[in-house]
Design a protein around this motif. Structure first.
Motif, PDB file in Angstrom:
ATOM      1  N   PHE A  36       1.182  -0.992   0.320  1.00  0.00           N
ATOM      2  CA  PHE A  36      -0.325   0.097   0.208  1.00  0.00           C
ATOM      3  C   PHE A  36       0.593   0.970  -0.165  1.00  0.00           C
ATOM      4  O   PHE A  36       1.476   1.131   0.636  1.00  0.00           O
ATOM      5  CB  PHE A  36      -0.791  -0.082   1.591  1.00  0.00           C
ATOM      6  CG  PHE A  36      -1.830   0.997   1.487  1.00  0.00           C
ATOM      7  CD1 PHE A  36      -2.516   2.213  -0.076  1.00  0.00           C
ATOM      8  CD2 PHE A  36      -1.230   2.566   2.199  1.00  0.00           C
ATOM      9  CE1 PHE A  36      -2.605   3.366   1.148  1.00  0.00           C
ATOM     10  CE2 PHE A  36      -1.508   2.936   3.160  1.00  0.00           C
ATOM     11  CZ  PHE A  36      -3.193   3.602   2.402  1.00  0.00           C
ATOM     12  N   ALA A  37       0.942   1.777  -1.087  1.00  0.00           N
ATOM     13  CA  ALA A  37       1.099   3.169  -1.385  1.00  0.00           C
ATOM     14  C   ALA A  37       3.039   2.759  -1.170  1.00  0.00           C
ATOM     15  O   ALA A  37       3.247   1.941  -2.249  1.00  0.00           O
ATOM     16  CB  ALA A  37       1.026   4.304  -0.332  1.00  0.00           C
ATOM     17  N   ASP A  38       3.912   3.656  -0.337  1.00  0.00           N
ATOM     18  CA  ASP A  38       5.462   3.020   0.370  1.00  0.00           C
ATOM     19  C   ASP A  38       5.546   1.928   1.258  1.00  0.00           C
ATOM     20  O   ASP A  38       6.367   1.437   1.416  1.00  0.00           O
ATOM     21  CB  ASP A  38       6.498   3.646  -0.031  1.00  0.00           C
ATOM     22  CG  ASP A  38       6.048   4.902   1.184  1.00  0.00           C
ATOM     23  OD1 ASP A  38       4.658   4.802   1.744  1.00  0.00           O
ATOM     24  OD2 ASP A  38       6.286   5.327   1.506  1.00  0.00           O
ATOM     25  N   LEU A  39       4.385   1.497   1.484  1.00  0.00           N
ATOM     26  CA  LEU A  39       4.143   0.565   2.868  1.00  0.00           C
ATOM     27  C   LEU A  39       4.098  -0.689   2.326  1.00  0.00           C
ATOM     28  O   LEU A  39       2.981  -0.838   1.076  1.00  0.00           O
ATOM     29  CB  LEU A  39       3.073   0.679   3.510  1.00  0.00           C
ATOM     30  CG  LEU A  39       3.511   2.121   4.633  1.00  0.00           C
ATOM     31  CD1 LEU A  39       1.741   1.992   5.137  1.00  0.00           C
ATOM     32  CD2 LEU A  39       4.326   2.478   5.048  1.00  0.00           C
ATOM     33  N   THR A  40       4.687  -2.302   3.756  1.00  0.00           N
ATOM     34  CA  THR A  40       4.628  -3.387   2.875  1.00  0.00           C
ATOM     35  C   THR A  40       4.107  -3.444   4.066  1.00  0.00           C
ATOM     36  O   THR A  40       4.331  -3.694   5.189  1.00  0.00           O
ATOM     37  CB  THR A  40       5.619  -3.703   3.244  1.00  0.00           C
ATOM     38  OG1 THR A  40       6.358  -4.104   1.893  1.00  0.00           O
ATOM     39  CG2 THR A  40       5.783  -5.586   3.142  1.00  0.00           C
ATOM     40  N   LEU A  41       2.428  -4.372   4.447  1.00  0.00           N
ATOM     41  CA  LEU A  41       1.682  -4.604   5.288  1.00  0.00           C
ATOM     42  C   LEU A  41       1.690  -6.063   5.207  1.00  0.00           C
ATOM     43  O   LEU A  41       1.828  -6.561   4.172  1.00  0.00           O
ATOM     44  CB  LEU A  41       0.036  -3.922   4.573  1.00  0.00           C
ATOM     45  CG  LEU A  41      -0.445  -3.352   4.268  1.00  0.00           C
ATOM     46  CD1 LEU A  41      -1.164  -2.426   3.805  1.00  0.00           C
ATOM     47  CD2 LEU A  41       0.379  -2.169   5.512  1.00  0.00           C
ATOM     48  N   LYS A  42       2.251  -6.818   6.766  1.00  0.00           N
ATOM     49  CA  LYS A  42       1.861  -8.398   6.724  1.00  0.00           C
ATOM     50  C   LYS A  42       0.526  -8.241   7.747  1.00  0.00           C
ATOM     51  O   LYS A  42       0.276  -7.268   8.247  1.00  0.00           O
ATOM     52  CB  LYS A  42       3.435  -8.511   7.331  1.00  0.00           C
ATOM     53  CG  LYS A  42       4.224  -8.736   6.704  1.00  0.00           C
ATOM     54  CD  LYS A  42       5.788  -9.428   7.669  1.00  0.00           C
ATOM     55  CE  LYS A  42       7.539  -9.011   6.560  1.00  0.00           C
ATOM     56  NZ  LYS A  42       6.941  -9.768   5.251  1.00  0.00           N
ATOM     57  N   ASN A 288       8.550   5.160  -6.261  1.00  0.00           N
ATOM     58  CA  ASN A 288       9.312   3.612  -5.320  1.00  0.00           C
ATOM     59  C   ASN A 288      10.946   2.773  -6.584  1.00  0.00           C
ATOM     60  O   ASN A 288      11.538   2.154  -6.441  1.00  0.00           O
ATOM     61  CB  ASN A 288       8.629   2.107  -6.444  1.00  0.00           C
ATOM     62  CG  ASN A 288       7.759   2.256  -4.677  1.00  0.00           C
ATOM     63  OD1 ASN A 288       7.622   2.411  -3.885  1.00  0.00           O
ATOM     64  ND2 ASN A 288       6.742   1.284  -4.940  1.00  0.00           N
ATOM     65  N   ASN A 289      11.417   4.150  -7.045  1.00  0.00           N
ATOM     66  CA  ASN A 289      12.480   4.262  -7.910  1.00  0.00           C
ATOM     67  C   ASN A 289      13.031   4.286  -7.249  1.00  0.00           C
ATOM     68  O   ASN A 289      13.421   5.408  -6.148  1.00  0.00           O
ATOM     69  CB  ASN A 289      12.232   4.658  -9.297  1.00  0.00           C
ATOM     70  CG  ASN A 289      11.624   4.643 -10.841  1.00  0.00           C
ATOM     71  OD1 ASN A 289      11.946   3.433 -11.081  1.00  0.00           O
ATOM     72  ND2 ASN A 289      11.194   5.188 -10.988  1.00  0.00           N
ATOM     73  N   PRO A 290      14.389   3.780  -7.663  1.00  0.00           N
ATOM     74  CA  PRO A 290      15.421   4.011  -6.781  1.00  0.00           C
ATOM     75  C   PRO A 290      16.151   5.573  -6.456  1.00  0.00           C
ATOM     76  O   PRO A 290      15.533   5.935  -7.950  1.00  0.00           O
ATOM     77  CB  PRO A 290      16.802   3.659  -7.436  1.00  0.00           C
ATOM     78  CG  PRO A 290      17.033   2.280  -8.460  1.00  0.00           C
ATOM     79  CD  PRO A 290      15.036   2.432  -8.665  1.00  0.00           C
ATOM     80  N   PRO A 291      16.461   6.504  -5.856  1.00  0.00           N
ATOM     81  CA  PRO A 291      17.063   7.503  -6.280  1.00  0.00           C
ATOM     82  C   PRO A 291      17.930   8.109  -7.001  1.00  0.00           C
ATOM     83  O   PRO A 291      17.300   9.589  -7.129  1.00  0.00           O
ATOM     84  CB  PRO A 291      17.686   7.806  -4.069  1.00  0.00           C
ATOM     85  CG  PRO A 291      17.338   6.564  -3.368  1.00  0.00           C
ATOM     86  CD  PRO A 291      17.273   5.783  -4.442  1.00  0.00           C
TER      87      PRO A 291
END
Length: 531
Positions: A36-42, A288-291
């Protein structure tokens, strides 16, 4: 007879349960891990079951779900575009479905109104106009911009989009008290039965609709947005568009009496027939791309203003064999003229001028514009280009000296209406099949240029473009035809805005100028016959 009826009844029951089983099998299942967005939800088993119950409920009535999905498909491209432009993850789009089912005049028991269910005070905090005449909570463009501001403000306090989303329901103060700082900056989150109910309900909507958007789409058309500067009315706009006033009122309930004031531009949407342009691509790709990838696009934008690169005897740029543009022999048009006359000035055939500059037969030559006398390249020196408002694929190809066909092929994009400000176009490498085109947030699209950055790079003194070049001439001028006007297309203009300016119909402008579609480019001359 009774036996026959019994057989029919048995077949009906079998068919009913077959359809039910098929429909049930199509209900998406809540996974153990989600993005979700830039989060990983477990998710543990208990919270998965809770969310699954909500997903099942959303899919329980196939007819109702289809009706809602049709509405989602209609409005979602606009919602995605505005979230992208504001730098908010497009995953937040499911919140609008949760809040209002994308019903423009939805009203809650607490008197929250519109697509994103704003109360009056909150709406005014995010710069939405709410009074007896205008209620922008019912405007899909304005309300989404307001929601993006509110969500971004919340997220800035937590650096966590889950907390920012829950603050949408609780208020920022309530969310701070509820969460404290336990999730600030955290990117991996474990969800359980104690997870806030509002976020669980949101995830149910995401699961229910995520892989359904784009399915069951009617062939009724798509919503097109136009910017309107009042004072005017929906009735007048309807006449120009060739639709019924009732049609515009149905999709623009934000103006209570059909009047559009002149305090600022407003977005009007209407249902246009035909196939919709490709939906805007999610900005999750950019985030989410590398900087290094993200920064290289930003750096290129700072240098893109330096193109086209003009070298040689720039004082004699309007003469043949004097200058190169992007290291390609070229000539500058001294005045508005025909292709044939410019070809004569350049000492080449008209067909070659047209071919190497990707011109169609009816394209006019604009004063101050640079035109190549030898073929453009298959790639540009710059790696990428950030699309700006008003640009076209042709103008970008000319800016960098890249063949129009190559530019289109590298980015798998064919039509100007696919361009979105902030879109990062490749100028060297071909984009992979299925690869999304990143779109920069609005605050990354227009860095302040260095002094003189709007001008081409020069090695010698260069005369300023003619006063009536496309950069400067945006006013209509009278011609010898009396009531015939010549209008130069300015950045950000489209056929509708031009038709509104002169009180004529879009179809008439297309007929007068022999346009086969609605695509126009900055600097293009249009003939307007005043009634």
């Amino acid at each position: 007879m009774k036996k026959l009826n019994h057989i029919k009844f048995t077949l009906f029951i079998f068919s009913f349960f077959s359809v039910s089983i098929t429909s049930w099998g199509q209900v998406p299942q809540v996974p153990r891990e989600m993005r979700f967005a830039d989060l990983t939800l477990k998710l543990n088993e208990q919270v998965r079951r809770e969310i699954q119950l909500d997903v099942d409920a959303l899919h329980k009535n196939p007819t109702y779900f289809k009706v809602k999905l049709e509405r989602v498909n209609l409005y979602m491209p606009i919602v995605e575009k505005e979230l992208q432009a504001s730098g908010v993850p497009t995953d937040l789009k499911y919140l609008a479905i949760q809040e209002s089912s994308l019903i423009p005049d939805a009203v809650s028991t607490s008197n929250a109104v519109g697509f994103w269910q704003f109360k009056k005070g909150t709406a005014e905090e995010v710069f939405l106009r709410v009074d007896n005449h205008i209620d922008e909570r019912k405007n899909i463009v304005s309300s989404t911009q307001g929601a993006a501001r509110y969500l971004a403000k919340n997220n800035s306090q937590f650096n966590n989009w889950m907390c920012g989303l829950i603050a949408y329901q609780m208020g920022l103060g309530g969310a701070k008290s509820y969460f404290g700082t336990q999730y600030n900056g955290k990117k991996v989150i474990e969800l359980d039965r104690n997870t806030h109910w509002y976020f669980k309900k949101f995830l149910a909507h995401k699961v229910a609709f995520e892989n359904q958007i784009g399915k069951l789409v009617s062939n009724t058309g798509y919503l097109e947005e136009i910017q309107v500067q009042g004072p005017t009315t929906l009735k007048a706009i309807a006449t120009n568009l060739g639709v019924q006033e009732a049609h515009l009122k149905e999709y623009n309930k934000w103006t209570s009496n059909g009047n559009i004031p002149d305090d600022r531009p407003y977005s009007v949407v209407w249902l246009r027939s035909g196939s919709a342009p490709a939906r805007p691509l999610t900005n999750t790709t950019v985030q989410n791309n590398p900087p290094s990838t993200y920064q290289s696009a930003s750096i290129n934008q700072n240098t893109s203003a330096a193109y086209p690169k003009v070298t040689g005897n720039t004082q004699m740029a309007t003469q043949p064999d004097q200058i190169k543009v992007n290291n390609i022999p070229a000539i500058q048009a001294s005045q508005n003229t025909s292709q044939e006359d410019l070809a004569d000035d350049a000492g080449i055939r008209k067909g070659k001028l047209r071919r190497v500059n990707d011109l169609s037969r009816n394209d006019e030559i604009e004063a101050g514009g640079y035109y190549y006398t030898k073929a453009k390249n298959n790639s540009a020196e710059a790696e990428t280009h950030i699309v700006q408002a008003g640009e076209t694929l042709w103008s970008i190809s000319q800016k960098y000296g890249i063949k129009l066909s190559s530019l289109k092929a590298k980015n798998r994009i064919r039509e100007d209406n696919r361009l979105i400000p902030g879109m990062v176009l490749n100028l060297q490498e071909h984009r992979k099949r299925g690869e999304e085109i990143p779109i920069l947030p609005r605050n990354q699209q227009s860095p302040k240029p260095s002094p003189g950055a709007n001008q081409p790079v020069q090695t010698q003194n260069q005369p300023s473009p003619a006063p009536n070049s496309s950069n400067q001439s945006t006013e209509a001028t009278m011609t010898s035809a009396g009531q015939s006007l010549s209008h130069t297309v300015a950045p950000g203009e489209n056929l509708f805005r031009i038709s509104q300016k002169y009180g004529v119909k879009v179809d008439d402008i297309k007929k007068w100028n022999r346009l086969s579609n609605d695509n126009i480019r900055v600097g293009q001359k249009l003939t307007i016959n005043k009634p």
